[in-house]
Design a protein around this motif. Structure first.
Motif, PDB file in Angstrom:
ATOM      1  N   GLY A   1       0.843  -1.432   0.101  1.00 58.70           N
ATOM      2  CA  GLY A   1       0.084   0.134   0.019  1.00 58.70           C
ATOM      3  C   GLY A   1       0.713   1.186  -0.031  1.00 58.70           C
ATOM      4  O   GLY A   1       0.082   2.398  -0.056  1.00 58.70           O
ATOM      5  N   CYS A   2       1.945   1.099  -0.028  1.00 62.56           N
ATOM      6  CA  CYS A   2       3.028   2.298   0.096  1.00 62.56           C
ATOM      7  C   CYS A   2       3.421   2.747  -1.469  1.00 62.56           C
ATOM      8  O   CYS A   2       3.882   1.945  -2.187  1.00 62.56           O
ATOM      9  N   ASP A   3       3.163   4.074  -1.929  1.00 61.17           N
ATOM     10  CA  ASP A   3       3.408   4.315  -3.240  1.00 61.17           C
ATOM     11  C   ASP A   3       4.812   5.151  -3.160  1.00 61.17           C
ATOM     12  O   ASP A   3       5.038   5.698  -4.249  1.00 61.17           O
ATOM     13  N   GLN A   4       5.635   5.263  -2.061  1.00 56.81           N
ATOM     14  CA  GLN A   4       6.912   5.900  -2.118  1.00 56.81           C
ATOM     15  C   GLN A   4       7.900   4.961  -2.809  1.00 56.81           C
ATOM     16  O   GLN A   4       7.949   3.953  -2.718  1.00 56.81           O
ATOM     17  N   PRO A   5       9.064   5.620  -3.260  1.00 59.11           N
ATOM     18  CA  PRO A   5      10.071   4.684  -3.731  1.00 59.11           C
ATOM     19  C   PRO A   5      11.023   4.072  -2.943  1.00 59.11           C
ATOM     20  O   PRO A   5      11.265   4.788  -1.620  1.00 59.11           O
ATOM     21  N   ALA A   6      11.046   2.901  -2.948  1.00 63.04           N
ATOM     22  CA  ALA A   6      12.002   2.177  -2.117  1.00 63.04           C
ATOM     23  C   ALA A   6      13.646   2.203  -2.089  1.00 63.04           C
ATOM     24  O   ALA A   6      14.070   1.372  -2.877  1.00 63.04           O
ATOM     25  N   GLY A   7      13.831   3.216  -1.538  1.00 63.34           N
ATOM     26  CA  GLY A   7      15.374   3.277  -1.810  1.00 63.34           C
ATOM     27  C   GLY A   7      16.413   3.171  -0.498  1.00 63.34           C
ATOM     28  O   GLY A   7      17.576   3.494  -0.565  1.00 63.34           O
TER      29      GLY A   7
END
Length: 185
Positions: free
Chosen positions: A3-9
């Protein structure tokens, strides 16, 4: 994270057994994951203590100070110094070699039964009871199994030293008895 739309960096370790395998999260979720992650979760206090002790020496074997292969004292004679930077080490080595030759020559005059025991004790001939005792105490202290962490080679060397000492001592006592001199052993 679902459910997270932030980039996985940002990476976080999967488990303490797989520290080089990662989960990838956004900044908010990696902070949350790290805040809840406990490296020692599931370990007993004894396991935690053992792990911390192993980490203090980088998981490498270690010895008490003054033991192990580096325990012997530094000797200038072991250093090659062609430019004589140690000022006199070459002369000391030459004196040492001359002393060893004299000891080998004097060992040649020893009774045949004592040549090997004197070699084990690194003594020349003739030898006094006091010299024998002093040398034995020094070698026994250095090669005793208790001071070498139960090393089998040191134990065997210690047994040989004891036999050599007993042989030379018996000869000196017998010789003193024949000569009429009383020596204590």
């Amino acid at each position: 994270m679902h459910g997270c739309d932030q980039p996985a960096g940002y990476r976080a370790p999967r488990s303490r057994d797989a520290l080089n395998k990662y989960f990838w999260f956004c900044l908010q979720h990696v902070r949350e994951y790290n805040a809840n992650w406990d490296f020692y979760r599931g370990m007993t206090p004894g396991q935690i203590e053992a792990h911390i002790r192993a980490d203090t020496s980088w998981n490498r074997p270690s010895w008490k100070l003054g033991q192990g292969s580096a325990a012997h004292a530094f000797s200038e004679e072991e250093v090659l110094d062609p430019l004589d930077l140690l000022k006199g080490a070459a002369k000391a080595r030459a004196r040492s070699r001359a002393r060893q030759r004299r000891e080998e020559d004097s060992r040649a005059e020893a009774p045949q039964a004592l040549k090997y025991p004197l070699g084990v004790l690194d003594l020349g001939w003739p030898v006094s009871m006091d010299e024998l005792k002093t040398r034995y105490k020094d070698l026994a202290r250095r090669h005793h199994p208790d001071t070498n962490g139960g090393d089998r080679k040191a134990e065997e060397r210690f047994k040989g030293i004891n036999i050599a000492y007993a042989t030379v001592r018996a000869h000196l006592v017998a010789t003193a008895g024949r000569d009429g001199m009383a020596r204590s052993a």
